[in-house]
Scaffold this motif. Structure first.
Motif, PDB file in Angstrom:
ATOM      1  N   ALA A 134      78.401   6.393  72.796  1.00 23.82           N
ATOM      2  CA  ALA A 134      77.881   7.791  73.228  1.00 23.82           C
ATOM      3  C   ALA A 134      78.795   8.865  73.207  1.00 23.82           C
ATOM      4  O   ALA A 134      80.010   8.544  73.499  1.00 23.82           O
ATOM      5  CB  ALA A 134      76.963   7.713  74.682  1.00 23.82           C
TER       6      ALA A 134
ATOM      7  N   ARG B 208      74.344  21.054  55.019  1.00 29.44           N
ATOM      8  CA  ARG B 208      74.919  19.807  55.230  1.00 29.44           C
ATOM      9  C   ARG B 208      76.274  19.474  54.369  1.00 29.44           C
ATOM     10  O   ARG B 208      77.350  19.207  54.770  1.00 29.44           O
ATOM     11  CB  ARG B 208      74.097  18.475  55.120  1.00 29.44           C
ATOM     12  CG  ARG B 208      73.228  18.320  56.240  1.00 29.44           C
ATOM     13  CD  ARG B 208      72.532  16.932  55.948  1.00 29.44           C
ATOM     14  NE  ARG B 208      71.105  16.657  56.920  1.00 29.44           N
ATOM     15  CZ  ARG B 208      71.241  16.119  58.228  1.00 29.44           C
ATOM     16  NH1 ARG B 208      72.335  16.021  58.679  1.00 29.44           N
ATOM     17  NH2 ARG B 208      70.032  15.857  58.808  1.00 29.44           N
TER      18      ARG B 208
ATOM     19  N   MET C 270      72.465  18.261  64.674  1.00 33.57           N
ATOM     20  CA  MET C 270      71.530  18.108  65.411  1.00 33.57           C
ATOM     21  C   MET C 270      71.425  17.070  66.567  1.00 33.57           C
ATOM     22  O   MET C 270      70.524  16.286  66.820  1.00 33.57           O
ATOM     23  CB  MET C 270      70.222  17.936  64.546  1.00 33.57           C
ATOM     24  CG  MET C 270      69.791  19.014  63.868  1.00 33.57           C
ATOM     25  SD  MET C 270      68.426  18.725  62.870  1.00 33.57           S
ATOM     26  CE  MET C 270      68.714  17.384  61.738  1.00 33.57           C
ATOM     27  N   SER C 271      72.623  16.851  67.048  1.00 32.07           N
ATOM     28  CA  SER C 271      72.979  15.994  68.085  1.00 32.07           C
ATOM     29  C   SER C 271      73.683  16.361  69.622  1.00 32.07           C
ATOM     30  O   SER C 271      73.249  15.729  70.476  1.00 32.07           O
ATOM     31  CB  SER C 271      74.190  14.864  67.593  1.00 32.07           C
ATOM     32  OG  SER C 271      73.759  14.179  66.520  1.00 32.07           O
TER      33      SER C 271
ATOM     34  N   ALA D 269      71.712  10.520  57.725  1.00 29.08           N
ATOM     35  CA  ALA D 269      71.207  11.640  56.814  1.00 29.08           C
ATOM     36  C   ALA D 269      72.206  12.466  56.096  1.00 29.08           C
ATOM     37  O   ALA D 269      72.209  13.060  55.130  1.00 29.08           O
ATOM     38  CB  ALA D 269      70.343  12.728  57.487  1.00 29.08           C
TER      39      ALA D 269
ATOM     40  N   SER E 225      70.905  16.722  71.909  1.00 23.23           N
ATOM     41  CA  SER E 225      70.287  15.189  72.253  1.00 23.23           C
ATOM     42  C   SER E 225      71.232  14.580  73.283  1.00 23.23           C
ATOM     43  O   SER E 225      70.866  13.792  74.265  1.00 23.23           O
ATOM     44  CB  SER E 225      69.891  14.365  71.269  1.00 23.23           C
ATOM     45  OG  SER E 225      69.046  14.768  70.489  1.00 23.23           O
TER      46      SER E 225
ATOM     47  N   GLU F 292      81.823  11.252  63.476  1.00 22.96           N
ATOM     48  CA  GLU F 292      80.546  11.648  63.301  1.00 22.96           C
ATOM     49  C   GLU F 292      79.608  11.070  64.519  1.00 22.96           C
ATOM     50  O   GLU F 292      79.706   9.836  64.867  1.00 22.96           O
ATOM     51  CB  GLU F 292      79.476  11.413  62.107  1.00 22.96           C
ATOM     52  CG  GLU F 292      78.314  12.138  62.237  1.00 22.96           C
ATOM     53  CD  GLU F 292      77.273  11.995  61.141  1.00 22.96           C
ATOM     54  OE1 GLU F 292      77.893  11.888  59.636  1.00 22.96           O
ATOM     55  OE2 GLU F 292      76.263  11.968  61.233  1.00 22.96           O
ATOM     56  N   ILE F 293      79.041  12.144  65.231  1.00 21.54           N
ATOM     57  CA  ILE F 293      78.264  11.721  66.479  1.00 21.54           C
ATOM     58  C   ILE F 293      76.826  11.563  66.386  1.00 21.54           C
ATOM     59  O   ILE F 293      76.301  12.861  65.971  1.00 21.54           O
ATOM     60  CB  ILE F 293      78.915  12.701  67.787  1.00 21.54           C
ATOM     61  CG1 ILE F 293      80.321  12.426  68.192  1.00 21.54           C
ATOM     62  CG2 ILE F 293      78.104  12.304  69.107  1.00 21.54           C
ATOM     63  CD1 ILE F 293      80.730  11.133  68.407  1.00 21.54           C
ATOM     64  N   GLY F 294      76.190  10.803  66.918  1.00 22.23           N
ATOM     65  CA  GLY F 294      74.855  10.623  66.753  1.00 22.23           C
ATOM     66  C   GLY F 294      74.231  11.061  65.138  1.00 22.23           C
ATOM     67  O   GLY F 294      73.528  11.657  64.799  1.00 22.23           O
TER      68      GLY F 294
ATOM     69  N   GLY G  12      72.143   9.072  63.480  1.00 24.79           N
ATOM     70  CA  GLY G  12      70.656   8.884  63.217  1.00 24.79           C
ATOM     71  C   GLY G  12      70.628   8.012  62.288  1.00 24.79           C
ATOM     72  O   GLY G  12      70.833   6.834  62.384  1.00 24.79           O
TER      73      GLY G  12
ATOM     74  N   GLU H 159      76.308   5.870  66.887  1.00 24.76           N
ATOM     75  CA  GLU H 159      74.861   6.040  67.130  1.00 24.76           C
ATOM     76  C   GLU H 159      74.319   5.098  68.303  1.00 24.76           C
ATOM     77  O   GLU H 159      74.687   3.927  68.169  1.00 24.76           O
ATOM     78  CB  GLU H 159      74.090   5.758  65.915  1.00 24.76           C
ATOM     79  CG  GLU H 159      72.686   5.756  65.884  1.00 24.76           C
ATOM     80  CD  GLU H 159      71.989   7.051  66.653  1.00 24.76           C
ATOM     81  OE1 GLU H 159      72.266   8.065  66.286  1.00 24.76           O
ATOM     82  OE2 GLU H 159      71.481   7.076  67.516  1.00 24.76           O
ATOM     83  N   PRO H 160      74.052   5.748  69.332  1.00 22.60           N
ATOM     84  CA  PRO H 160      73.334   4.806  70.573  1.00 22.60           C
ATOM     85  C   PRO H 160      72.148   4.169  70.261  1.00 22.60           C
ATOM     86  O   PRO H 160      71.889   3.095  70.886  1.00 22.60           O
ATOM     87  CB  PRO H 160      73.203   5.783  71.837  1.00 22.60           C
ATOM     88  CG  PRO H 160      73.070   7.038  71.079  1.00 22.60           C
ATOM     89  CD  PRO H 160      73.833   7.017  69.727  1.00 22.60           C
ATOM     90  N   ASP H 161      71.258   4.483  69.518  1.00 22.51           N
ATOM     91  CA  ASP H 161      69.829   3.917  69.380  1.00 22.51           C
ATOM     92  C   ASP H 161      70.014   2.935  68.530  1.00 22.51           C
ATOM     93  O   ASP H 161      70.563   3.006  67.173  1.00 22.51           O
ATOM     94  CB  ASP H 161      68.888   5.104  68.906  1.00 22.51           C
ATOM     95  CG  ASP H 161      67.585   4.658  68.457  1.00 22.51           C
ATOM     96  OD1 ASP H 161      66.764   5.020  69.489  1.00 22.51           O
ATOM     97  OD2 ASP H 161      67.392   3.722  67.580  1.00 22.51           O
TER      98      ASP H 161
ATOM     99  N   ALA I 173      73.444  13.651  76.627  1.00 25.38           N
ATOM    100  CA  ALA I 173      73.044  14.140  78.089  1.00 25.38           C
ATOM    101  C   ALA I 173      73.863  14.775  78.379  1.00 25.38           C
ATOM    102  O   ALA I 173      73.439  16.116  79.232  1.00 25.38           O
ATOM    103  CB  ALA I 173      73.425  12.492  78.876  1.00 25.38           C
TER     104      ALA I 173
HETATM  105  C1  LIG Z   1      67.999  14.753  66.151  1.00 29.05           C
HETATM  106  S1  LIG Z   1      68.872  13.131  65.969  1.00 29.05           S
HETATM  107  C2  LIG Z   1      69.888  14.028  64.613  1.00 29.05           C
HETATM  108  C3  LIG Z   1      70.377  12.917  63.649  1.00 29.05           C
HETATM  109  C4  LIG Z   1      71.209  13.241  62.506  1.00 29.05           C
HETATM  110  N1  LIG Z   1      72.554  13.507  63.115  1.00 29.05           N
HETATM  111  C5  LIG Z   1      70.540  14.265  61.573  1.00 29.05           C
HETATM  112  O1  LIG Z   1      71.182  14.996  61.183  1.00 29.05           O
HETATM  113  O2  LIG Z   1      69.424  13.775  61.078  1.00 29.05           O
HETATM  114  C6  LIG Z   1      69.837  13.188  67.239  1.00 29.05           C
HETATM  115  C7  LIG Z   1      70.656  11.939  67.341  1.00 29.05           C
HETATM  116  O3  LIG Z   1      71.625  11.882  68.540  1.00 29.05           O
HETATM  117  C8  LIG Z   1      71.696  10.672  69.093  1.00 29.05           C
HETATM  118  N2  LIG Z   1      71.974  10.861  70.499  1.00 29.05           N
HETATM  119  C9  LIG Z   1      71.378  11.088  71.552  1.00 29.05           C
HETATM  120  N3  LIG Z   1      72.147  10.749  72.680  1.00 29.05           N
HETATM  121  C10 LIG Z   1      73.418  10.850  72.030  1.00 29.05           C
HETATM  122  C11 LIG Z   1      74.673  10.679  72.930  1.00 29.05           C
HETATM  123  N4  LIG Z   1      74.752  10.575  74.245  1.00 29.05           N
HETATM  124  N5  LIG Z   1      75.696  10.449  72.197  1.00 29.05           N
HETATM  125  C12 LIG Z   1      75.741  10.447  70.686  1.00 29.05           C
HETATM  126  N6  LIG Z   1      74.426  10.492  70.301  1.00 29.05           N
HETATM  127  C13 LIG Z   1      73.329  10.569  70.820  1.00 29.05           C
HETATM  128  C14 LIG Z   1      70.379   9.979  68.815  1.00 29.05           C
HETATM  129  O4  LIG Z   1      70.274   8.859  68.997  1.00 29.05           O
HETATM  130  C15 LIG Z   1      69.844  10.588  67.327  1.00 29.05           C
HETATM  131  O5  LIG Z   1      70.248   9.684  66.598  1.00 29.05           O
END
Ligand SMILES: C[S@@+](CC[C@H](N)C(=O)[O-])C[C@H]1O[C@@H](n2cnc3c(N)ncnc32)[C@H](O)[C@@H]1O
Length: 225
Positions: free
Chosen positions: A105, A44, A123-124, A64, A127, A57-59, A61, A79-81, A129
């Protein structure tokens, strides 16, 4: 491959139990800190530690990656969640970098062309779509010469492990709760999206907290100028 199967069978059931006990956010935090302790922290840091300027930064989480950015990074995190986003916002408060977390997203980014110097994920891309749509958006919102920094697990190139990942991916998606695919060909997707790849590092991390030991790649690429 024997070691990977051993880790999955030996530690997987305990991690599944922990997932139920901890809940969504704390479980993700536990996975992230277990990975960091097992060597992920260095990856990282090498991914984002030297970055400056406007970074997306995308996704994110639970945020982290946030502690690894330096003071000259101005980060927008998507972050979508909802629960993860709140956790990301909390984590951002103690970061050295300036970090703003917003919903969204990767497939449809609310930014103008060439708005960012760097896009990063960890790790995004496993995930999202649609990796092709997401990478096309990365290319659109990066400036010419802008950088892509990815830390992603990928489909194995091993003659047996890759097909096994294809076979078990539908089950894996059902049990991991974050839409993670274990068999994405992310290096090929990055090239296919028109980025110029500068370097690819291969890593394996064996930790009890995250016993699904997929091959990791650190991918550094640029948008052609
Ligand atoms: C396995 S987690 C990784 C989280 C973080 N990046 C980490 O390294 O710990 C995957 C992340 O991708 C996000 N995610 C899922 N679909 C997504 C999308 N279409 N666009 C952006 N993020 C997305 C999830 O909500 C989740 O937070």
């Amino acid at each position: 491959m024997i070691k990977e199967i051993y880790y999955f069978l030996r530690y997987g059931p305990g991690v599944q139990r922990q997932k139920k006990e901890l809940g969504h956010v704390e479980f993700m935090r536990a996975i992230a800190s277990g990975l960091d302790a097992g060597g992920f922290a260095e990856l990282r840091a090498s991914l984002v530690g030297d970055l400056e300027g406007e970074i997306l930064e995308i996704g994110s989480g639970t945020g982290a990656a946030f502690q690894y950015y330096g003071p000259k990074a101005n980060v927008t995190a998507i972050e979508p969640d909802d629960e993860f986003r709140v956790a990301s916002e909390e984590t951002a408060e103690s970061a050295t970098a300036t970090i703003c977390v917003i919903p969204g997203a990767g497939e449809k980014l609310p930014f103008q062309e060439s708005a960012f110097d760097v896009v990063t994920t960890s790790m995004s891309l496993c995930s999202v779509a649609s990796p092709p749509e997401t990478l096309a958006e990365f290319k659109r919102i990066l400036r010419p010469g802008g950088r892509l920094r990815l830390l992603e697990h990928v489909r194995s190139e091993h003659w047996l492990a890759g097909p096994l990942q294809d076979l078990f991916n539908p089950i894996w998606i059902r049990i991991n709760n974050v839409g993670c695919n274990m068999n994405r060909k992310t290096v090929e997707s990055v090239s296919g999206a028109g980025f110029t790849i500068q370097s690819i590092e291969s890593h394996k991390i064996y930790v009890k907290a995250a016993p699904a030991t997929f091959p990791f790649r650190v991918i550094k690429a640029v948008k052609p100028g």
